[in-house]
Design an enzyme around this catalytic site. Structure first.
Site, PDB file in Angstrom:
ATOM      1  N   LYS A 127       0.863  -1.367  -0.007  1.00 46.38           N
ATOM      2  CA  LYS A 127      -0.132  -0.013   0.073  1.00 46.38           C
ATOM      3  C   LYS A 127       1.045   1.283  -0.030  1.00 46.38           C
ATOM      4  O   LYS A 127       2.080   1.106   0.206  1.00 46.38           O
ATOM      5  CB  LYS A 127      -0.847  -0.010   1.338  1.00 46.38           C
ATOM      6  CG  LYS A 127      -1.817  -1.335   1.199  1.00 46.38           C
ATOM      7  CD  LYS A 127      -2.925  -1.124   2.506  1.00 46.38           C
ATOM      8  CE  LYS A 127      -3.773  -2.210   2.455  1.00 46.38           C
ATOM      9  NZ  LYS A 127      -4.662  -2.284   3.529  1.00 46.38           N
ATOM     10  N   TYR A 157     -11.970  -3.530  -3.276  1.00 46.28           N
ATOM     11  CA  TYR A 157     -12.342  -3.511  -2.017  1.00 46.28           C
ATOM     12  C   TYR A 157     -13.960  -3.572  -1.968  1.00 46.28           C
ATOM     13  O   TYR A 157     -14.720  -2.910  -1.225  1.00 46.28           O
ATOM     14  CB  TYR A 157     -12.113  -2.154  -1.411  1.00 46.28           C
ATOM     15  CG  TYR A 157     -10.642  -2.307  -0.796  1.00 46.28           C
ATOM     16  CD1 TYR A 157     -10.078  -3.250   0.287  1.00 46.28           C
ATOM     17  CD2 TYR A 157      -9.637  -1.257  -1.062  1.00 46.28           C
ATOM     18  CE1 TYR A 157      -9.004  -3.520   0.656  1.00 46.28           C
ATOM     19  CE2 TYR A 157      -8.222  -1.356  -0.295  1.00 46.28           C
ATOM     20  CZ  TYR A 157      -8.152  -2.460   0.401  1.00 46.28           C
ATOM     21  OH  TYR A 157      -6.746  -2.621   0.875  1.00 46.28           O
ATOM     22  N   ASN A 162      -1.869  -0.094   7.174  1.00 40.70           N
ATOM     23  CA  ASN A 162      -1.464  -1.090   7.498  1.00 40.70           C
ATOM     24  C   ASN A 162      -0.349  -1.948   6.476  1.00 40.70           C
ATOM     25  O   ASN A 162      -0.187  -3.143   6.628  1.00 40.70           O
ATOM     26  CB  ASN A 162      -2.448  -2.169   8.094  1.00 40.70           C
ATOM     27  CG  ASN A 162      -3.326  -2.463   6.993  1.00 40.70           C
ATOM     28  OD1 ASN A 162      -3.225  -2.096   6.038  1.00 40.70           O
ATOM     29  ND2 ASN A 162      -4.445  -3.134   7.428  1.00 40.70           N
ATOM     30  N   HIS A 171      -1.673  -5.506   1.551  1.00 40.94           N
ATOM     31  CA  HIS A 171      -2.843  -6.327   1.701  1.00 40.94           C
ATOM     32  C   HIS A 171      -2.425  -7.879   1.179  1.00 40.94           C
ATOM     33  O   HIS A 171      -1.522  -8.004   0.259  1.00 40.94           O
ATOM     34  CB  HIS A 171      -3.720  -5.654   0.455  1.00 40.94           C
ATOM     35  CG  HIS A 171      -4.795  -6.780   0.044  1.00 40.94           C
ATOM     36  ND1 HIS A 171      -6.081  -7.007   0.924  1.00 40.94           N
ATOM     37  CD2 HIS A 171      -4.851  -7.827  -0.986  1.00 40.94           C
ATOM     38  CE1 HIS A 171      -6.648  -7.928   0.142  1.00 40.94           C
ATOM     39  NE2 HIS A 171      -6.005  -8.379  -1.034  1.00 40.94           N
ATOM     40  N   GLU A 229      -8.608 -11.748  -7.186  1.00 41.04           N
ATOM     41  CA  GLU A 229      -7.801 -10.423  -7.237  1.00 41.04           C
ATOM     42  C   GLU A 229      -6.637 -10.527  -8.114  1.00 41.04           C
ATOM     43  O   GLU A 229      -6.110  -9.534  -8.824  1.00 41.04           O
ATOM     44  CB  GLU A 229      -7.059 -10.204  -5.715  1.00 41.04           C
ATOM     45  CG  GLU A 229      -8.174  -9.966  -4.624  1.00 41.04           C
ATOM     46  CD  GLU A 229      -8.027  -9.719  -3.225  1.00 41.04           C
ATOM     47  OE1 GLU A 229      -8.810  -9.275  -2.554  1.00 41.04           O
ATOM     48  OE2 GLU A 229      -6.860 -10.259  -2.796  1.00 41.04           O
TER      49      GLU A 229
HETATM   50  P1  GDP Z   1      -7.499  -7.095   5.895  1.00 39.57           P
HETATM   51  O1  GDP Z   1      -7.841  -8.484   5.163  1.00 39.57           O
HETATM   52  O2  GDP Z   1      -6.619  -7.387   7.040  1.00 39.57           O
HETATM   53  O3  GDP Z   1      -6.593  -6.036   4.910  1.00 39.57           O
HETATM   54  O4  GDP Z   1      -8.543  -6.408   6.433  1.00 39.57           O
HETATM   55  P2  GDP Z   1     -10.144  -6.037   5.786  1.00 39.57           P
HETATM   56  O5  GDP Z   1     -10.453  -6.825   4.682  1.00 39.57           O
HETATM   57  O6  GDP Z   1     -11.114  -6.103   7.031  1.00 39.57           O
HETATM   58  O7  GDP Z   1     -10.058  -4.328   5.487  1.00 39.57           O
HETATM   59  C1  GDP Z   1      -9.181  -3.932   4.316  1.00 39.57           C
HETATM   60  C2  GDP Z   1      -8.537  -2.794   4.599  1.00 39.57           C
HETATM   61  O8  GDP Z   1      -9.550  -1.490   4.853  1.00 39.57           O
HETATM   62  C3  GDP Z   1      -7.708  -3.041   5.796  1.00 39.57           C
HETATM   63  O9  GDP Z   1      -6.509  -3.744   5.533  1.00 39.57           O
HETATM   64  C4  GDP Z   1      -7.411  -1.368   6.310  1.00 39.57           C
HETATM   65  O10 GDP Z   1      -6.532  -0.815   5.415  1.00 39.57           O
HETATM   66  C5  GDP Z   1      -8.828  -0.822   5.951  1.00 39.57           C
HETATM   67  N1  GDP Z   1      -9.625  -0.867   7.310  1.00 39.57           N
HETATM   68  C6  GDP Z   1     -10.412  -1.858   7.795  1.00 39.57           C
HETATM   69  N2  GDP Z   1     -11.060  -1.649   8.573  1.00 39.57           N
HETATM   70  C7  GDP Z   1     -11.039  -0.313   8.818  1.00 39.57           C
HETATM   71  C8  GDP Z   1     -11.302   0.781   9.817  1.00 39.57           C
HETATM   72  O11 GDP Z   1     -12.144   0.319  10.511  1.00 39.57           O
HETATM   73  N3  GDP Z   1     -11.157   2.175   9.641  1.00 39.57           N
HETATM   74  C9  GDP Z   1     -10.276   2.422   8.533  1.00 39.57           C
HETATM   75  N4  GDP Z   1      -9.986   3.646   8.296  1.00 39.57           N
HETATM   76  N5  GDP Z   1      -9.814   1.656   7.660  1.00 39.57           N
HETATM   77  C10 GDP Z   1     -10.038   0.178   7.743  1.00 39.57           C
END
Ligand code: GDP
Length: 139
Positions: free
Chosen positions: A9, A49, A119, A122, A133
């Site tokens: 990212k 996403y 973070n 991905h 993907e």
């Molecule tokens: P991952 O599979 O660990 O990447 O997590 P998810 O699929 O749940 O979410 C996708 C991405 O969205 C995450 O890696 C974060 O960059 C972002 N994200 C998830 N939850 C939050 C949140 O509560 N707030 C914000 N600002 N970003 C979030």
């Protein structure tokens, strides 16, 4: 051999962590078989996403993901999806285990919401997601 998709990212790109991040996956036994740098479009990000588009944090996430180019990679190996997820660590770097990318290289000093969003990487969550993907980013 299983394949999985990993994105570096914009925070990872801007901090110059690309090589270090790749090493984590390679040290876990995965081989990088494709890599490209890309300036994603809002449309592509919405497809990537799609599960999060309707969530309140999505506009911030999209803005963040458009803030620099990203690096898109395919890693291959036995159990590649699960291994890449393990090495990536939990979504919130503060909750990720030590030894994972998000914990070791993440910025734990950021406010909660930014820390969860920025973070670094991905990694596809399931084999089905990986297939989808890989098609989306590499065609
Ligand atoms: P991952 O599979 O660990 O990447 O997590 P998810 O699929 O749940 O979410 C996708 C991405 O969205 C995450 O890696 C974060 O960059 C972002 N994200 C998830 N939850 C939050 C949140 O509560 N707030 C914000 N600002 N970003 C979030």
């Amino acid at each position: 051999m299983e394949k999985t998709l990993v994105l570096i990212k914009p925070d990872g790109v801007k901090k110059g962590l690309g090589k270090k991040i790749v090493k984590y996956y390679q040290n876990a036994g995965l081989k990088m078989i494709k890599r490209k740098e890309i300036d994603p479009t809002p449309q592509l990000l919405k497809q990537h996403y799609f599960a999060h588009v309707a969530k309140p944090f999505y506009p911030d996430l999209e803005k963040f993901m458009l803030s620099s180019h990203i690096v898109v990679m395919i890693f291959e190996g036995s159990d590649a999806v699960a291994i890449a997820r393990k090495v990536t660590g939990a979504t919130d770097p503060a909750k990720a285990e030590k030894g994972t990318i998000r914990r070791d290289l993440g910025d734990l000093s950021l406010p909660d919401d930014d820390r969860i969003m920025m973070n670094l990487v991905h990694a596809s969550a399931t084999k089905e997601e990986a297939e989808r993907e890989i098609k989306l980013w590499f065609g």
